[in-house]
Motif scaffolding. Structure first.
Motif, short mmCIF file in Angstrom:
data_model
loop_
_atom_site.label_atom_id
_atom_site.label_comp_id
_atom_site.label_asym_id
_atom_site.label_seq_id
_atom_site.Cartn_x
_atom_site.Cartn_y
_atom_site.Cartn_z
N GLY A 42 0.83 -1.20 0.00
CA GLY A 42 0.00 0.00 0.00
C GLY A 42 0.86 1.24 0.00
N PRO A 43 0.24 2.40 -0.11
CA PRO A 43 1.00 3.66 -0.17
C PRO A 43 1.76 3.91 1.11
N GLU A 44 2.92 4.50 0.99
CA GLU A 44 3.72 4.81 2.16
C GLU A 44 3.21 6.05 2.86
N LEU A 45 3.62 6.20 4.12
CA LEU A 45 3.29 7.42 4.84
C LEU A 45 4.00 8.60 4.20
N PRO A 46 3.36 9.76 4.13
CA PRO A 46 4.02 10.95 3.58
C PRO A 46 5.28 11.29 4.36
N SER A 47 6.20 11.99 3.68
CA SER A 47 7.49 12.32 4.29
C SER A 47 7.33 13.18 5.53
N TYR A 48 6.32 14.09 5.55
CA TYR A 48 6.16 14.96 6.70
C TYR A 48 5.75 14.18 7.94
N ILE A 49 5.14 13.00 7.73
CA ILE A 49 4.79 12.15 8.88
C ILE A 49 5.98 11.29 9.27
N LYS A 50 6.71 10.78 8.29
CA LYS A 50 7.90 9.99 8.59
C LYS A 50 8.88 10.77 9.44
N GLU A 51 9.00 12.06 9.17
CA GLU A 51 9.94 12.90 9.90
C GLU A 51 9.61 12.98 11.39
N GLN A 52 8.35 12.75 11.73
CA GLN A 52 7.93 12.81 13.14
C GLN A 52 7.80 11.41 13.75
N GLY A 53 8.44 10.43 13.13
CA GLY A 53 8.39 9.08 13.67
C GLY A 53 7.06 8.39 13.43
N GLY A 54 6.31 8.86 12.44
CA GLY A 54 5.04 8.21 12.10
C GLY A 54 3.85 8.75 12.83
N ASN A 55 4.04 9.71 13.72
CA ASN A 55 2.92 10.26 14.49
C ASN A 55 2.80 11.74 14.20
N MET A 56 1.73 12.11 13.48
CA MET A 56 1.62 13.53 13.16
C MET A 56 0.24 13.85 12.64
N VAL A 57 -0.17 15.10 12.89
CA VAL A 57 -1.38 15.67 12.32
C VAL A 57 -0.99 16.99 11.67
N ILE A 58 -1.43 17.21 10.44
CA ILE A 58 -1.23 18.52 9.82
C ILE A 58 -2.60 19.01 9.36
N ALA A 59 -2.77 20.33 9.33
CA ALA A 59 -4.07 20.89 8.98
C ALA A 59 -3.89 22.26 8.35
N GLU A 60 -4.91 22.69 7.59
CA GLU A 60 -4.85 23.99 6.93
C GLU A 60 -6.25 24.40 6.51
N HIS A 61 -6.40 25.67 6.20
CA HIS A 61 -7.65 26.26 5.71
C HIS A 61 -7.43 26.69 4.27
N PHE A 62 -8.31 26.21 3.37
CA PHE A 62 -8.22 26.56 1.96
C PHE A 62 -9.52 27.23 1.52
N GLN A 63 -9.40 28.20 0.62
CA GLN A 63 -10.55 28.73 -0.09
C GLN A 63 -10.17 28.73 -1.56
N GLN A 64 -10.82 27.85 -2.35
CA GLN A 64 -10.36 27.59 -3.71
C GLN A 64 -11.47 27.80 -4.73
N THR A 65 -11.09 28.29 -5.91
CA THR A 65 -12.02 28.42 -7.03
C THR A 65 -12.13 27.07 -7.74
N ASP A 66 -12.94 27.04 -8.81
CA ASP A 66 -13.21 25.73 -9.42
C ASP A 66 -12.10 25.21 -10.33
N ASN A 67 -10.94 25.88 -10.33
CA ASN A 67 -9.79 25.30 -11.03
C ASN A 67 -8.92 24.47 -10.08
#
Length: 269
Positions: A5-30
């Motif tokens: 299966g797919p591997e964990l993203p690099s930003y999670i690997k860097e934290q030893g496999g334990n991580m939460v990331i979050a953000e707020h987006f406001q996007q148009t239809d492109n």
């Protein structure tokens, strides 16, 4: 996709496999995101306004204001802003080890409409804290993010486990936050756009209790906690939880706990 299966993203690997990331987006239809092999972590979104879409297994589904989506790891997908719309949303990626996901139906993509303003506000506020902590990365930031992520998942599981009329949920929230205030059924009814008689009937039908009985139950349970864990006297606690008449408080307390408040406070544990 590999057999594992797919591997964990690099930003999670860097934290030893334990991580939460979050953000707020406001996007148009492109705006679009395509992952032909899926991701190694979970994706959750909450739509503040507008509409988005998710395409999985050739099926396109839409999300709109107040919807929470939850996508499992390893699911090939595409998502973005629905054509002709904008998509104002918050999102988070989190690792598969969160046990709270076991409380939620096992679906590749879950889309659930949050129809209660109270629940919407609470979920939105939780996402805002999650985003702030994940960006600031102050001391214990990851632990704080994990705690908030669990809160969001538990709120979603709570909504899924028992569907409650959002107007009744709003009333229960008002009762709990205004416990010390005198209760007026007509004011509560106006707050949820119902007549007093219709609200009383709907509340009883939905909860099995009257509004007054529910409020008294909240007050008495809170009083018991204050008696047990503070040095407040019974007469003070009665006022703290909204009873102006001590004898009425004592009668209600005895009905629930089989003893008067002073005896409850002085009992040996």
């Amino acid at each position: 996709m590999s057999a594992k299966g797919p591997e964990l993203p690099s930003y999670i690997k860097e934290q030893g496999g334990n991580m939460v990331i979050a953000e707020h987006f406001q996007q148009t239809d492109n705006y679009t995101m395509k992952r032909s092999e899926g991701m190694g972590d979970w994706l959750i979104t909450y739509t503040i306004a507008g509409e988005g879409y998710f395409q999985i297994d050739g099926v396109e589904r839409f999300c709109q204001t107040g919807d929470v989506t939850l996508m499992q790891p390893g699911v090939p997908h595409q998502y973005g802003t629905r054509r002709g719309s904008t998509w104002n949303f918050v999102w988070a990626h989190f690792t598969p080890r969160f046990m709270e996901t076991s409380l939620i139906p096992n679906e590749k993509l879950l889309i659930h409409a949050i129809d209660s303003n109270v629940a919407r506000n609470r979920i939105h506020q939780a996402f805002n804290r999650l985003i702030s902590d994940s960006i600031e990365r102050s001391l214990y930031w990851n632990e704080l993010c994990e705690s908030t992520m669990r809160e969001i998942l538990l709120l979603l599981a709570q909504r899924l486990s028992k569907q409650v009329d959002p107007r009744i949920e709003e009333i229960r929230h008002l009762l709990s936050t205004r416990m010390q205030d005198p209760i007026r059924i007509d004011e509560l009814a106006r707050a949820v756009g119902l007549s007093p008689s219709r609200l009383s009937h709907l509340y009883k039908e939905s909860t099995g209790s009257s509004i007054v009985d529910s409020l008294n139950d909240m007050r008495i349970r809170q009083a018991a906690l204050l008696l047990e864990h503070t040095d407040r006297q019974a007469s003070e606690v009665a006022l703290d939880v909204g009873f102006q008449n001590y004898n009425h408080f004592a009668g209600q307390f005895r009905k629930r706990y089989g003893m008067n408040p002073r005896a409850y406070k002085n009992r040996e544990l």
